[in-house]
Design a protein around this motif. Sequence first.
Motif, PDB file in Angstrom:
ATOM      1  N   LYS A  38       9.554   0.950   8.415  1.00  0.00           N
ATOM      2  CA  LYS A  38      10.917   1.341   8.074  1.00  0.00           C
ATOM      3  C   LYS A  38      11.485   0.561   6.899  1.00  0.00           C
ATOM      4  CE  LYS A  38      12.208   2.489  12.874  1.00  0.00           C
ATOM      5  NZ  LYS A  38      13.171   2.162  13.965  1.00  0.00           N
ATOM      6  N   ALA A  39      10.782  -0.500   6.498  1.00  0.00           N
ATOM      7  CA  ALA A  39      11.323  -1.386   5.455  1.00  0.00           C
ATOM      8  C   ALA A  39      11.423  -0.658   4.121  1.00  0.00           C
ATOM      9  CB  ALA A  39      10.435  -2.617   5.318  1.00  0.00           C
ATOM     10  N   PRO A  40      12.440  -0.994   3.330  1.00  0.00           N
ATOM     11  CA  PRO A  40      12.584  -0.349   2.023  1.00  0.00           C
ATOM     12  C   PRO A  40      11.401  -0.655   1.126  1.00  0.00           C
ATOM     13  CG  PRO A  40      14.579  -1.558   2.642  1.00  0.00           C
ATOM     14  CD  PRO A  40      13.532  -1.950   3.612  1.00  0.00           C
ATOM     15  N   ARG A  41      11.017   0.318   0.309  1.00  0.00           N
ATOM     16  CA  ARG A  41       9.940   0.115  -0.653  1.00  0.00           C
ATOM     17  C   ARG A  41      10.402  -0.827  -1.755  1.00  0.00           C
ATOM     18  NH1 ARG A  41       5.642   3.108  -0.658  1.00  0.00           N
ATOM     19  NH2 ARG A  41       5.361   2.930  -2.887  1.00  0.00           N
ATOM     20  N   PRO A  42       9.459  -1.475  -2.463  1.00  0.00           N
ATOM     21  CA  PRO A  42       9.845  -2.347  -3.569  1.00  0.00           C
ATOM     22  C   PRO A  42      10.589  -1.550  -4.649  1.00  0.00           C
ATOM     23  CG  PRO A  42       7.539  -2.637  -3.010  1.00  0.00           C
ATOM     24  CD  PRO A  42       8.015  -1.431  -2.253  1.00  0.00           C
ATOM     25  N   PRO A  43      11.502  -2.180  -5.353  1.00  0.00           N
ATOM     26  CA  PRO A  43      12.169  -1.490  -6.470  1.00  0.00           C
ATOM     27  C   PRO A  43      11.133  -1.006  -7.491  1.00  0.00           C
ATOM     28  CG  PRO A  43      13.262  -3.560  -5.968  1.00  0.00           C
ATOM     29  CD  PRO A  43      11.994  -3.549  -5.179  1.00  0.00           C
ATOM     30  N   LYS A  44      11.442   0.051  -8.185  1.00  0.00           N
ATOM     31  CA  LYS A  44      10.511   0.562  -9.195  1.00  0.00           C
ATOM     32  C   LYS A  44      10.232  -0.519 -10.243  1.00  0.00           C
ATOM     33  CE  LYS A  44      11.568   5.474  -8.813  1.00  0.00           C
ATOM     34  NZ  LYS A  44      12.026   6.693  -9.520  1.00  0.00           N
TER      35      LYS A  44
ATOM     36  N   GLN B 212       0.829  -1.196   0.000  1.00  0.00           N
ATOM     37  CA  GLN B 212       0.000   0.000   0.000  1.00  0.00           C
ATOM     38  C   GLN B 212       0.866   1.250   0.000  1.00  0.00           C
ATOM     39  OE1 GLN B 212      -1.758  -0.921   4.081  1.00  0.00           O
ATOM     40  NE2 GLN B 212      -1.757   1.308   4.171  1.00  0.00           N
ATOM     41  N   LYS B 213       0.258   2.358  -0.371  1.00  0.00           N
ATOM     42  CA  LYS B 213       0.982   3.617  -0.420  1.00  0.00           C
ATOM     43  C   LYS B 213       1.483   3.973   0.973  1.00  0.00           C
ATOM     44  CE  LYS B 213      -1.512   5.510  -4.376  1.00  0.00           C
ATOM     45  NZ  LYS B 213      -2.396   6.594  -4.861  1.00  0.00           N
ATOM     46  N   ARG B 214       2.619   4.678   1.007  1.00  0.00           N
ATOM     47  CA  ARG B 214       3.234   5.032   2.281  1.00  0.00           C
ATOM     48  C   ARG B 214       2.396   6.089   3.006  1.00  0.00           C
ATOM     49  NH1 ARG B 214       6.398   1.112   2.284  1.00  0.00           N
ATOM     50  NH2 ARG B 214       8.505   1.203   3.136  1.00  0.00           N
TER      51      ARG B 214
ATOM     52  N   PHE C 271       0.459  -2.091   9.848  1.00  0.00           N
ATOM     53  CA  PHE C 271       1.492  -1.977   8.812  1.00  0.00           C
ATOM     54  C   PHE C 271       1.559  -3.204   7.895  1.00  0.00           C
ATOM     55  CE2 PHE C 271       3.420   0.446  12.464  1.00  0.00           C
ATOM     56  CZ  PHE C 271       3.137   1.702  11.966  1.00  0.00           C
ATOM     57  N   PHE C 272       0.603  -4.127   8.038  1.00  0.00           N
ATOM     58  CA  PHE C 272       0.688  -5.338   7.238  1.00  0.00           C
ATOM     59  C   PHE C 272       0.319  -5.102   5.786  1.00  0.00           C
ATOM     60  CE2 PHE C 272       2.128  -9.372   8.009  1.00  0.00           C
ATOM     61  CZ  PHE C 272       1.381 -10.362   7.390  1.00  0.00           C
TER      62      PHE C 272
ATOM     63  N   HIS D 204       1.857   6.005   7.124  1.00  0.00           N
ATOM     64  CA  HIS D 204       2.070   5.154   8.276  1.00  0.00           C
ATOM     65  C   HIS D 204       0.880   5.141   9.234  1.00  0.00           C
ATOM     66  CE1 HIS D 204       5.912   4.596   6.644  1.00  0.00           C
ATOM     67  NE2 HIS D 204       6.551   5.609   7.216  1.00  0.00           N
ATOM     68  N   VAL D 205       0.148   6.247   9.329  1.00  0.00           N
ATOM     69  CA  VAL D 205      -1.035   6.283  10.189  1.00  0.00           C
ATOM     70  C   VAL D 205      -2.106   5.352   9.634  1.00  0.00           C
ATOM     71  CG1 VAL D 205      -2.906   7.706  11.111  1.00  0.00           C
ATOM     72  CG2 VAL D 205      -0.568   8.614  11.028  1.00  0.00           C
ATOM     73  N   ALA D 206      -2.383   5.502   8.321  1.00  0.00           N
ATOM     74  CA  ALA D 206      -3.380   4.637   7.683  1.00  0.00           C
ATOM     75  C   ALA D 206      -2.924   3.181   7.711  1.00  0.00           C
ATOM     76  CB  ALA D 206      -3.616   5.089   6.246  1.00  0.00           C
ATOM     77  N   ALA D 207      -1.635   2.942   7.513  1.00  0.00           N
ATOM     78  CA  ALA D 207      -1.111   1.573   7.499  1.00  0.00           C
ATOM     79  C   ALA D 207      -1.245   0.911   8.865  1.00  0.00           C
ATOM     80  CB  ALA D 207       0.349   1.576   7.059  1.00  0.00           C
ATOM     81  N   PHE D 208      -1.014   1.673   9.925  1.00  0.00           N
ATOM     82  CA  PHE D 208      -1.143   1.095  11.263  1.00  0.00           C
ATOM     83  C   PHE D 208      -2.593   0.758  11.586  1.00  0.00           C
ATOM     84  CE2 PHE D 208      -2.207   1.766  15.773  1.00  0.00           C
ATOM     85  CZ  PHE D 208      -1.534   0.667  16.306  1.00  0.00           C
TER      86      PHE D 208
END
Length: 244
Positions: free
Chosen positions: A236-242, A203-205, A216-217, A207-211
């Motif tokens: 904190k995990a890196p985003r997927p490569p483009k 999902q888009k970054r 954050f799953f 963090h409030v919505a993700a929690f």
Amino acid sequence: MPLQEYKHNTHPISTSPPVGGGWGAIFAVVIIGGWVTSTILLMQWHFSFSNPLVYLFVLVQMHLYTGLFITAHDAMHGTVSSNKTTNNAAGFIATFVYAAFWYPKLYTKHHQHHKHVHTADDPDYHQGNFISWYVQFIRNYLSIWQVIFMAVLFNILKIWIPQPNLIMFWVVPSLLSTLQLFYFGTYRPHKGDHDNVYQSGTQKRNHVAAFFSCYFFGYHYEHHASPGTPWWQLYKAPRPPKGE
């Protein structure tokens, strides 16, 4: 998986050692303790359906139920505690109080999901629409003995606890949380095809919505790429490569 076999196969799928020191166990205690405290208090509350707080507390309970399952999920990856006894105890407790789930069964199926993601051997994947996928998802994890146990427990508890309290703060939130877990943790990240080895989206970054959506799953590609990262570190995990 029989319990004896499970005891000799608790090797979490992980690309790195558990991180965060003892925080995993602390978060597990907070979530499980929060659910226990909230449930006990709400079982004693003399409420009215016209009171808007009722529906707010239903959502709070739903989120705590989801937290129970996420805690058990992290235990499956060994990220609650580096001590296996503590780690697995958290998994057993969280799944049992959630809805009398048998932790070794969930453990086996979840690791099948990671090993065979997006294939016919993946217990979490289904090619149907949302409803048929959700029904298949529930059938994969729910047993008739579990339903019987919960029904008997409900009828015992209503001897001492008002039935509306049991329904609104015990039954309804647990059912809603299955939808929350399924939609944000299974259906949304795995539906369709993805151009990566994990066959997972993210999902888009936010963090409030993700929690609040699913601890954050929704950062699901990140979880598959690093199963050893606990839920509270996924932001904190890196985003997927483009392109993935």
